[in-house]
Design a protein around this motif. Structure first.
Motif, PDB file in Angstrom:
ATOM      1  N   CYS A   8       0.859  -1.189   0.000  1.00 50.45           N
ATOM      2  CA  CYS A   8       0.000   0.000   0.000  1.00 50.45           C
ATOM      3  C   CYS A   8       0.895   1.239   0.000  1.00 50.45           C
ATOM      4  N   PRO A   9       0.761   2.123  -0.986  1.00 50.70           N
ATOM      5  CA  PRO A   9       1.602   3.325  -1.017  1.00 50.70           C
ATOM      6  C   PRO A   9       1.383   4.244   0.172  1.00 50.70           C
ATOM      7  N   LYS A  10       0.272   4.057   0.880  1.00 45.68           N
ATOM      8  CA  LYS A  10       0.008   4.890   2.059  1.00 45.68           C
ATOM      9  C   LYS A  10       0.365   4.130   3.348  1.00 45.68           C
ATOM     10  N   MET A  12      -1.017   1.834   4.844  1.00 48.31           N
ATOM     11  CA  MET A  12      -2.177   1.741   5.744  1.00 48.31           C
ATOM     12  C   MET A  12      -2.192   0.409   6.488  1.00 48.31           C
ATOM     13  N   PRO A  16      -9.045  -0.513   3.249  1.00 44.79           N
ATOM     14  CA  PRO A  16      -8.509   0.355   2.207  1.00 44.79           C
ATOM     15  C   PRO A  16      -8.947   1.811   2.384  1.00 44.79           C
ATOM     16  N   CYS A  17      -8.265   2.698   1.660  1.00 47.92           N
ATOM     17  CA  CYS A  17      -8.660   4.092   1.643  1.00 47.92           C
ATOM     18  C   CYS A  17      -9.885   4.259   0.749  1.00 47.92           C
ATOM     19  N   VAL A  20      -9.965   3.848  -3.887  1.00 48.53           N
ATOM     20  CA  VAL A  20      -9.872   2.693  -4.781  1.00 48.53           C
ATOM     21  C   VAL A  20     -10.738   2.952  -6.025  1.00 48.53           C
ATOM     22  N   CYS A  26      -5.451   0.590  -7.440  1.00 52.21           N
ATOM     23  CA  CYS A  26      -4.980   1.498  -6.390  1.00 52.21           C
ATOM     24  C   CYS A  26      -5.096   2.948  -6.859  1.00 52.21           C
ATOM     25  N   GLU A  27      -5.380   3.832  -5.908  1.00 49.89           N
ATOM     26  CA  GLU A  27      -5.478   5.262  -6.207  1.00 49.89           C
ATOM     27  C   GLU A  27      -4.171   5.814  -6.749  1.00 49.89           C
ATOM     28  N   VAL A  28      -3.061   5.197  -6.348  1.00 49.15           N
ATOM     29  CA  VAL A  28      -1.751   5.774  -6.636  1.00 49.15           C
ATOM     30  C   VAL A  28      -0.917   4.894  -7.566  1.00 49.15           C
ATOM     31  N   HIS A  31      -1.349  -1.128  -9.579  1.00 57.19           N
ATOM     32  CA  HIS A  31      -1.701  -2.505  -9.202  1.00 57.19           C
ATOM     33  C   HIS A  31      -3.042  -2.474  -8.471  1.00 57.19           C
ATOM     34  N   CYS A  33      -5.641  -2.601  -5.481  1.00 49.34           N
ATOM     35  CA  CYS A  33      -5.557  -2.222  -4.071  1.00 49.34           C
ATOM     36  C   CYS A  33      -5.263  -3.484  -3.267  1.00 49.34           C
ATOM     37  N   VAL A  34      -4.291  -3.415  -2.392  1.00 50.28           N
ATOM     38  CA  VAL A  34      -3.848  -4.612  -1.665  1.00 50.28           C
ATOM     39  C   VAL A  34      -4.879  -5.085  -0.642  1.00 50.28           C
ATOM     40  N   PHE A  35      -5.861  -4.258  -0.309  1.00 45.62           N
ATOM     41  CA  PHE A  35      -6.885  -4.649   0.668  1.00 45.62           C
ATOM     42  C   PHE A  35      -8.114  -5.263   0.000  1.00 45.62           C
TER      43      PHE A  35
HETATM   44  S1  SF4 Z   1      -6.071   2.115  -3.032  1.00 46.90           S
HETATM   45 FE1  SF4 Z   1      -5.506   0.493  -1.556  1.00 46.90          FE
HETATM   46  S2  SF4 Z   1      -3.319   0.077  -1.924  1.00 46.90           S
HETATM   47 FE2  SF4 Z   1      -3.803   2.036  -2.909  1.00 46.90          FE
HETATM   48  S3  SF4 Z   1      -3.331   3.608  -1.383  1.00 46.90           S
HETATM   49 FE3  SF4 Z   1      -5.492   3.131  -1.124  1.00 46.90          FE
HETATM   50  S4  SF4 Z   1      -5.537   1.521   0.440  1.00 46.90           S
HETATM   51 FE4  SF4 Z   1      -3.418   1.640  -0.298  1.00 46.90          FE
END
Ligand code: SF4
Length: 346
Positions: A8-10, A12, A16-17, A20, A26-28, A31, A33-35
């Motif tokens: 997760c780039p944040k 966390m 998730p944030c 998504v 992922c927002e950033v 790939h 979102c890892v959650f």
């Molecule tokens: S979308 Fe998922 S992986 Fe990407 S920053 Fe948000 S929580 Fe982290």
């Protein structure tokens, strides 16, 4: 060679944030979102080792006052559309909204990542007689700095503190800045509650993984959240379903404040439509774009949507949201007018 799992780039813990993308990206990073495919992470303290589980603190006088107001009638909160780092714009917008809304949500802005520190900004606004519900993101400061801000916000006497993980620095206008993300929103909630604040969080029912949005809010409530601001989720029925699902399981939550888009012109309508993670009610933007007077139509739609939200049991207020560079006073005036028409606020 073993493939390295994406991170997760944040950084966390309780993801998730809300950023998504609808396809799960992922927002950033490039790939998934890892959650997305993981179970909801249960609240077990900061750093998830159980050693830092701050105790709830005695409420500040301002937190008690806002809780008393919420117990009396629905509240109107608005975004604070003032230009960043401009004392004149802050004064002007505060004067336009003072006495007409119950508080302003003074938070982050993608177009102006550099803001006055939250407690200082709150002081500038509140000296004009306008209560502040202070936004606090985890992108720009580590846990020590966050604790300092929370202490200063308690001294300032803000109405509430809105804890968000925050957008990544790679989005917005300062991609040169290093992101911090020492904590995430759930962890920040526990610190804000320990400092005696009335604590709110955001949740986005329409963002993937949608089935986890309600359980995830439940973990924020266990961490100490009092109020949930519900991001644009497609109108009344999606919000009603979300409120029903969470509210029936977490009676300790004071309630929900859905976001209501306020649009003043074609530019702000098109800007709102460009946010792909926001889901607006069917036809909302089209009606404004085709209206002879887009501002009048935008205010009328905001009033109507607010009234529908306020009929949902568990909804304790609405958050008029919007803003655009160069349109600060126009937004402040439109939000104040919307609040006047609702007969609430101030
Ligand atoms: S979308 Fe998922 S992986 Fe990407 S920053 Fe948000 S929580 Fe982290």
């Amino acid at each position: 060679m073993t493939a390295v799992s994406p991170a997760c780039p944040k950084t966390m813990e309780y993801g998730p944030c809300g950023g998504v993308a609808v396809d799960g990206t992922c927002e950033v990073a490039d790939h998934r979102c890892v959650f997305l495919d993981a179970a909801t992470v249960e609240w077990s303290g900061i750093d998830r080792d159980g050693t830092r589980m701050p105790r709830p603190g005695e409420r500040t006088a301002a937190a008690r006052a806002m809780r008393d107001l919420i117990a009396t009638r629905p509240i109107v909160v608005t975004d604070f559309p003032a230009r960043a780092l401009s004392l004149a714009s802050i004064d002007e917008c505060a004067q336009a909204l003072a006495g007409r809304v119950d508080a302003v949500l003074a938070g982050d802005a993608g177009t102006a990542r550099v803001q006055f520190p939250p407690a200082y900004r709150a002081s500038l606004v509140q000296r004009r007689g306008l209560p502040v519900w202070a936004g606090l993101n985890m992108r720009d400061r580590n846990r020590v700095a966050v604790e300092g801000e929370l202490a200063a916000l308690a001294v300032e006497g803000v109405a509430g503190v809105h804890c968000v993980t925050g957008d990544h620095t790679l989005t917005g206008h300062r991609p040169d800045a290093a992101p911090v993300f020492d904590l995430d929103s759930t962890e920040a909630v526990s610190l804000a509650r320990a400092a005696g604040h009335l604590v709110s969080v955001a949740e986005s029912p329409a963002a993937p993984p949608t089935a986890q949005r309600a359980p995830r809010l439940g973990e924020k409530v266990r961490a100490g959240a009092d109020v949930c601001f519900v991001n644009h989720a497609g109108g009344v029925e999606p919000v009603r379903r979300f409120v029903d699902e969470v509210g029936s399981q977490h009676t300790e939550l004071a309630g929900f404040i859905p976001c209501v888009p306020v649009v003043t012109d074609r530019g702000s309508a098109e800007l709102l439509a460009s946010f792909t993670t926001l889901v607006l009610p069917d036809g909302f933007i089209d009606r404004i774009l085709s209206a002879r007077d887009p501002e009048a139509e935008g205010i009328a739609l905001a009033v109507a949507l607010s009234e529908q939200f306020l009929e949902i049991p568990g909804v304790i207020g609405i958050n008029l949201s919007g803003g655009r560079d160069g349109g600060e006073m126009r937004f402040a005036t439109a939000m104040a007018t919307t609040a006047d028409r609702l007969g609430l606020g101030g």
